[in-house]
Design an enzyme around this catalytic site. Structure first.
Site, PDB file in Angstrom:
ATOM      1  CG  ASP A   1      39.246  47.901  32.633  1.00  6.95           C
ATOM      2  OD1 ASP A   1      39.164  47.961  33.874  1.00  6.95           O
ATOM      3  OD2 ASP A   1      39.915  47.047  32.025  1.00  6.95           O
TER       4      ASP A   1
ATOM      5  CE1 TYR B   1      46.647  42.435  30.247  1.00  6.69           C
ATOM      6  CE2 TYR B   1      45.983  43.066  32.468  1.00  6.69           C
ATOM      7  CZ  TYR B   1      46.343  42.093  31.553  1.00  6.69           C
ATOM      8  OH  TYR B   1      46.396  40.768  31.946  1.00  6.69           O
TER       9      TYR B   1
ATOM     10  CE  LYS C   1      44.289  45.557  40.048  1.00  4.09           C
ATOM     11  NZ  LYS C   1      45.384  45.073  39.237  1.00  4.09           N
TER      12      LYS C   1
HETATM   13  N1  PMP Z   1      41.761  46.043  33.586  1.00  6.71           N
HETATM   14  C1  PMP Z   1      42.692  46.892  34.025  1.00  6.71           C
HETATM   15  C2  PMP Z   1      42.560  48.339  33.724  1.00  6.71           C
HETATM   16  C3  PMP Z   1      43.774  46.416  34.765  1.00  6.71           C
HETATM   17  O1  PMP Z   1      44.713  47.264  35.192  1.00  6.71           O
HETATM   18  C4  PMP Z   1      43.860  45.033  35.040  1.00  6.71           C
HETATM   19  C5  PMP Z   1      45.024  44.444  35.811  1.00  6.71           C
HETATM   20  N2  PMP Z   1      45.644  45.285  36.665  1.00  6.71           N
HETATM   21  C6  PMP Z   1      42.854  44.203  34.563  1.00  6.71           C
HETATM   22  C7  PMP Z   1      41.821  44.732  33.842  1.00  6.71           C
HETATM   23  C8  PMP Z   1      42.905  42.723  34.824  1.00  6.71           C
HETATM   24  O2  PMP Z   1      42.647  42.476  36.161  1.00  6.71           O
HETATM   25  P1  PMP Z   1      43.127  41.102  36.822  1.00  6.71           P
HETATM   26  O3  PMP Z   1      44.604  41.136  36.855  1.00  6.71           O
HETATM   27  O4  PMP Z   1      42.472  41.126  38.179  1.00  6.71           O
HETATM   28  O5  PMP Z   1      42.593  40.002  35.976  1.00  6.71           O
END
Ligand code: PMP
Length: 431
Positions: free
Chosen positions: A240, A145, A268
Site C-alpha cells: 500500500d 491503515y 491521492k
Molecule cells: N492507505 C494508506 C497507506 C493511507 O495512508 C490512506 C489514507 N491516507 C489510505 C490507504 C486511504 O486513502 P483514502 O483516504 O484516499 O481513502
C-alpha cells in the site's frame, strides 16, 4: 494573538448539517483539542484559514501535495480540462497517459486500474487477490491503515494467532475473522502464521514505510522477508503505497528498498490532490479483473478527466531533476532542527523519518511498531501541536501521523518552524 472566531463559528454551523462537523474524523482535532481550522485557501507551503491566519503547512492534504499547494501547472491542467467537460463515463486518452506513467515509474506494475480513493484501491486490490488465489483470509499489520473497507477495520484479537476483531461497529465479526493482524516489522510472526494458515491466505497487505502509526520505517530485511514468505506460500504481497508512492522515491518504497510486490496500491498523489486511487500489478493478475476476467470492480467517476489532468501535471513536476534530492535536504534540515530543539529543551523524543515523511514521537525508546508507538506521550504531542499552531505552524492534529515536507517549503519556513519548536518544547519541559 491568533483569532479563530470564524473557524469556531464555521465548525458550529458545520455540526448542524455534517456528521460530527467534518467529512473525515481526524479533521475534528479530537486528538489535540481546540477548534479545527476552516480553510479559505492555500498556496505553496502556506495554508490560510477563514480568519485570515496563514500557517506553514506540514499536513499537505495528508500527503499528496509533494509540490505544495496549487502548483501552477496542476491548476492550469485542471482548469483546461474542466472546460472540456468534467466527466464522461467513457474512456479518455488521459487515463492511458496516466496509467502509462504509473507503469513506467513502477516496474512491478504492467496494468493499472484507476479508482477514486485509497480506500477503494486497497479494498479492490484485496478483492482481486482473493479472487485470483481463491482464498479468503488476509494479513495486515497492527497500526497499518489501508482505508476503511470492512476487511481493513480490524485489530488483533487476544493472543497472537487468534482471528481479527472489528475496530468499528458495523464491521461483521464474520468478515473481521478473515483478517489476521500482526505486529509491524515482526517477520517471525508472519512466518509462524504462514506455517499454520499459509494455504488459506490470499494476501499480505503492508505499508512498506508505515505512515499511519506515525512514520515507522521497515526494519532491515522485513520487506525482503515478506516477499520470500509470501512467494513460498502462494500468497500475494500487496504494497500500500498511498503515502509512499512517488514520495519516498518516484518509484515509491519498492524502488527505495528494491522489493517487488505482486500488487501495488496508490492514492491521492497521482491525482495531484484530486480524488484518485489506483492499483496495479502484472497482467496475469490484473487480467482477472472485469471486463476481461471474472473479478468485478467499477466506478462512474473512475479515471475522471480533471483528476487525470491534475495527476499528469503533478507527475511531470515530480520528474524534474533534483526533486527528490531537494525534498531530502529540506526534510533533513527540519528533522535535525527538531531534534536539536528537543535536546536543548531536554524533552525525550524519537524522530522517525524516511525522505520527506517524518514523525516526532514524544517517546524515549525507538518506535518500530504500533506497540512502541503507543508508548508516546500523546498529551505532550497535543501540547506541542497547539503551541506550534499558536506560532503559525500547522502540524498534523494527532501524534500518530506524518509531517510532510514539500518542495514548496523554503529554508526560511523550515527555520521558522524550528525556532517555534525551540520555544514550544522549552515550555513543555517546564510544564
Ligand atoms: N492507505 C494508506 C497507506 C493511507 O495512508 C490512506 C489514507 N491516507 C489510505 C490507504 C486511504 O486513502 P483514502 O483516504 O484516499 O481513502
Amino acid at each position: 494573538m491568533k483569532q479563530v472566531t470564524r473557524s469556531r463559528r464555521a465548525f458550529a454551523e458545520a455540526r448542524k448539517v455534517l456528521a460530527g462537523g467534518v467529512n473525515s474524523p481526524v479533521r475534528a482535532f479530537k486528538a489535540v483539542g481546540g477548534t479545527p481550522l476552516f480553510i479559505e485557501s492555500a498556496r505553496g507551503a502556506r495554508i490560510t484559514d477563514v480568519d485570515g491566519n496563514s500557517y506553514v503547512d506540514y499536513v499537505g492534504s495528508w500527503g499528496p501535495l509533494i509540490a505544495g499547494h496549487a502548483p501552477a501547472p496542476v491548476v492550469r491542467a485542471v482548469a483546461e480540462a474542466a472546460r472540456r467537460g468534467t466527466s464522461y463515463g467513457a474512456p479518455t486518452e488521459l487515463e492511458t497517459a496516466l496509467a502509462r506513467e504509473v507503469c513506467r515509474a513502477f516496474p512491478a506494475i504492467e496494468r493499472v486500474r484507476l479508482v477514486n480513493s485509497g480506500t477503494e484501491a486497497a479494498m479492490s486490490a484485496v478483492r482481486l487477490a482473493r479472487g485470483v488465489t481463491r482464498r479468503d483470509r488476509i494479513v495486515k499489520f497492527d497500526g497499518g491503515y489501508h482505508g476503511h473497507a470492512d476487511s481493513m477495520l480490524v485489530r488483533a484479537g487476544s493472543g497472537a494467532l487468534t482471528f481479527g476483531v472489528p475496530t468499528s461497529p458495523g464491521v461483521p465479526a464474520a468478515l473481521a475473522e478473515l483478517t489476521f493482524t500482526l505486529p509491524y516489522n515482526d517477520l517471525r510472526a508472519v512466518r509462524e502464521l504462514c506455517e499454520r494458515h499459509g494455504g488459506e491466505i490470499a494476501a499480505v497487505i503492508v505499508e512498506p514505510v508505515a505512515g499511519n502509526m506515525g512514520v515507522v520505517p521497515p526494519a532491515p530485511g522485513f520487506l525482503e522477508g515478506l516477499r520470500e514468505v509470501t512467494r513460498r506460500h502462494g500468497i500475494l504481497l500487496i504494497f500500500d503505497e498511498v503515502i509512499t508512492g512517488f514520495r519516498v522515491a518516484y518509484g515509491g518504497a519498492q524502488a527505495l528498498y528494491k522489493v517487488r510486490p505482486d500488487l501495488t496500491v496508490l492514492g491521492k498523489i497521482i491525482g495531484g490532490g484530486l480524488p484518485v486511487g489506483a492499483y496495479g500489478g502484472p497482467e496475469r493478475i490484473m487480467g482477472q479483473l472485469a471486463p476481461d476476467g471474472p473479478v468485478y470492480q467499477a466506478g462512474t467517476l473512475s479515471g475522471n478527466p480533471l483528476a487525470m489532468s491534475a495527476g499528469l501535471a503533478m507527475l511531470a513536476i515530480l520528474r524534474k531533476a533534483g526533486t527528490y534530492a531537494a525534498l531530502e535536504r529540506k526534510a533533513d534540515a527540519l528533522a535535525r532542527g527538531l531534534l536539536v530543539a528537543a535536546n536543548a529543551a531536554g524533552v525525550p523524543v524519537t524522530l522517525n523519518r524516511v525522505g520527506s515523511m517524518m514523525t516526532l514521537f514524544f517517546a524515549e525508546r525507538p518506535v518500530t511498531d504500533c506497540a512502541s508507538a503507543n508508548h508516546s506521550d500523546t498529551q505532550r504531542y497535543a501540547r506541542f501541536f497547539r503551541g506550534m499552531l499558536d506560532r503559525w505552524i500547522y502540524l498534523p492534529p494527532a501524534q500518530f501521523e506524518a509531517f510532510f515536507v514539500s518542495t514548496a517549503h523554503t529554508y526560511g519556513e523550515i527555520e521558522r518552524t524550528v525556532r517555534a519548536a525551540h520555544q514550544v518544547l522549552a515550555e513543555i519541559a517546564k510544564a
